[in-house]
Design a protein around this motif. Sequence first.
Motif, PDB file in Angstrom:
ATOM      1  N   ASP A 140       0.886  -1.168   0.000  1.00 56.92           N
ATOM      2  CA  ASP A 140       0.000   0.000   0.000  1.00 56.92           C
ATOM      3  C   ASP A 140       0.920   1.212   0.000  1.00 56.92           C
ATOM      4  OD1 ASP A 140      -1.603   2.167   0.488  1.00 56.92           O
ATOM      5  OD2 ASP A 140      -2.585   1.346   2.250  1.00 56.92           O
ATOM      6  N   THR A 255       0.405   9.918  -5.074  1.00 57.91           N
ATOM      7  CA  THR A 255      -0.753   9.104  -5.431  1.00 57.91           C
ATOM      8  C   THR A 255      -1.458   9.634  -6.673  1.00 57.91           C
ATOM      9  OG1 THR A 255      -2.270  10.306  -3.943  1.00 57.91           O
ATOM     10  CG2 THR A 255      -1.102   8.407  -3.033  1.00 57.91           C
ATOM     11  N   TYR A 259      -1.815   7.802 -10.368  1.00 59.82           N
ATOM     12  CA  TYR A 259      -3.155   7.643 -10.937  1.00 59.82           C
ATOM     13  C   TYR A 259      -3.187   8.208 -12.361  1.00 59.82           C
ATOM     14  CZ  TYR A 259      -8.220   8.180 -11.502  1.00 59.82           C
ATOM     15  OH  TYR A 259      -9.513   8.119 -11.970  1.00 59.82           O
ATOM     16  N   ALA A 378      -1.645  -0.643 -10.377  1.00 62.25           N
ATOM     17  CA  ALA A 378      -2.645  -0.617  -9.308  1.00 62.25           C
ATOM     18  C   ALA A 378      -3.178  -2.032  -9.093  1.00 62.25           C
ATOM     19  CB  ALA A 378      -3.782   0.331  -9.664  1.00 62.25           C
ATOM     20  N   LEU A 385     -10.440   2.934  -6.556  1.00 63.27           N
ATOM     21  CA  LEU A 385      -9.482   3.409  -5.553  1.00 63.27           C
ATOM     22  C   LEU A 385     -10.148   4.415  -4.616  1.00 63.27           C
ATOM     23  CD1 LEU A 385      -6.323   3.870  -7.826  1.00 63.27           C
ATOM     24  CD2 LEU A 385      -6.663   2.119  -6.061  1.00 63.27           C
ATOM     25  N   TRP A 387     -10.609   7.685  -2.448  1.00 61.25           N
ATOM     26  CA  TRP A 387     -10.137   9.071  -2.419  1.00 61.25           C
ATOM     27  C   TRP A 387     -10.538   9.748  -1.113  1.00 61.25           C
ATOM     28  CZ3 TRP A 387      -7.383  11.528  -6.360  1.00 61.25           C
ATOM     29  CH2 TRP A 387      -7.219  10.784  -7.535  1.00 61.25           C
ATOM     30  N   LEU A 404      -5.399  10.099  -2.641  1.00 65.41           N
ATOM     31  CA  LEU A 404      -5.953   8.804  -2.281  1.00 65.41           C
ATOM     32  C   LEU A 404      -5.665   8.485  -0.819  1.00 65.41           C
ATOM     33  CD1 LEU A 404      -4.760   7.045  -5.510  1.00 65.41           C
ATOM     34  CD2 LEU A 404      -7.157   7.266  -4.854  1.00 65.41           C
ATOM     35  N   LEU A 407      -3.370   3.188  -1.581  1.00 67.46           N
ATOM     36  CA  LEU A 407      -2.964   2.907  -2.961  1.00 67.46           C
ATOM     37  C   LEU A 407      -2.324   1.518  -3.023  1.00 67.46           C
ATOM     38  CD1 LEU A 407      -2.816   3.784  -5.852  1.00 67.46           C
ATOM     39  CD2 LEU A 407      -0.697   5.006  -5.369  1.00 67.46           C
TER      40      LEU A 407
END
Length: 419
Positions: A140, A255, A259, A378, A385, A387, A404, A407
Motif C-alpha cells: 500500500d 498518489t 493515478y 494498481a 481506488l 479518495w 488517495l 494505494l
Amino acid sequence: MTAGPGTALLMDARVRLSPEAERIDTRGEPPVWRAELPDGSSAWVASGYDAARRVMTDGGFGKPAVRGGERWTRYLGFTGPEVTDSIVRSMLNTDGDLHRRLRELGATAFTPERVRAAVDRAGDVAEELLDAVAERGHADLVREFAHPFGVRAVTGLLGYPPDFVRRTLELRRWGPSPLFDPPGSPDRVQYAADREAMSALMHDLVAYRRRSPGTDAVSAMIAHADAAGLDEGQLTSTLFLLLVSAYEPVADFLTTSLYALWHRPDLLAEPARVTDGLDELLRYTSPLAATMPRFALRPTELYGAELEPGDAVIVHVALANRDPRRFTDPNRLDLTRDSGQDLVFAHGPHFCLGSGFAVGLCRTALGAVLRRLPGLAAAQPLDTLPWQRGSTDGITHLHVTAGLTALPVTFRPHPAVVS
C-alpha cells in the motif's frame, strides 16, 4: 451563480486526472461561482486563473479569522480555545505585518543548507522504505511509503528527536479538514481528537527543545520567536503548519501522479522523462488543490460576482491551473510544456515558503518509486481506488489537498538494494 458544467466535472479528481478531461472545455464558464456547503451556507469559489491570482494578491481580501466573524470562528472551533490557538495562529491565517513576522519565523527552518541536506537524506529514506517491500511484490503505497516518507523527510528537515518522529508517524494522516461540516458531525469529532493529539505533540516538542536546545530548526525557531516577541501559540501553530503542509501534499502528489500516469502508459514507461517534466506534472496534479478561505473586506466585483464584506472566497488552485484562458489544452498532460506562472504553490504574499523543499521531495519520491518498483500497477481497478472526501465531489471537506487514502499496488518482486 453556480459552477459551469465543465468546471463541475473537473471538481472530481478522478476526471481531472484522466484523459476524459481532455474533452472538457470550460471556456465561457464563470471563473467565480457559489458553492453550497454541508452546513447549509455557501462560499464563493475562484476557479479562473486571473480571478485566483487577484484574490491571492488583492488587499481587499483578508486572511485573519476575525474577518470571517462568528461563522468563521465557529468553523475553526473544533476544540477549546487553548488547543485551537495552538494550531490556527500561523501565517496561513494572517495578513500584513503579523503575517510577515510569522513568515520570517517559518523561514528560519528553510535555510539553503538545511533544505539541501534534508532532500539528500530523503533519498536514503525512500530507499529504506522501498527495500522493506521490494521482495514482497505488493504494497500500500500510502501507508507503507508516501505517508512515512513525507513525515520522515520533513521531521528530518526540522530536526525532530527520534521519539517525536515516532509520535508523528503514529498520528493519523491529517487529510482534509471537515471545516464546513455541521457541529457534532462524526468527522468533526474525530478531527477534534486529532487536533488535540497534534497540539500536545507540538507543545511537548517545544518544551523538549527549550530544555535541550541544539543546532536544529526547531531550536532556531524557538530562539527567533522569543527574540521577535511571538507567543507560544504562534510558535506551535507555525511548527504545525510546516509539518502538515509538507508531508500531506507530497503524499498526495505521489498518489495522484501515479493515478494520472496509469492512464498514460507511454509516459509511465519512461521514468526519466516523467521526472524531467516534473513542473508540468505538478501543474496537472496540483496536489494543493484549494486554499483556505479569504474574506472580502469591502463590497467587491470579482469577475462577474458581487461580493459583500465578510463573504468567504476559496481559491481552487487545481481548477485555476486548468484555465484555458491561461494554458493551451490545459487538461492534457504534456511533459514538454513550459507552463510558467502556474499556481501550484499559490501566489503573492502567501506563496509557499517551502516550495523548493517540496519540489525536491516530490522528485525524490516519484523517481524512487518508478525506478525501484518494476511493472508497477494498481492492485485494483482505478475507478475503485479510495479518495479523500472532498477530492471527488463539491466543497465538502475543505480539500486543501486532494489524493488517495490508500494505494494498493503490485510490481515484480526483487531483492532489496544492498549498500
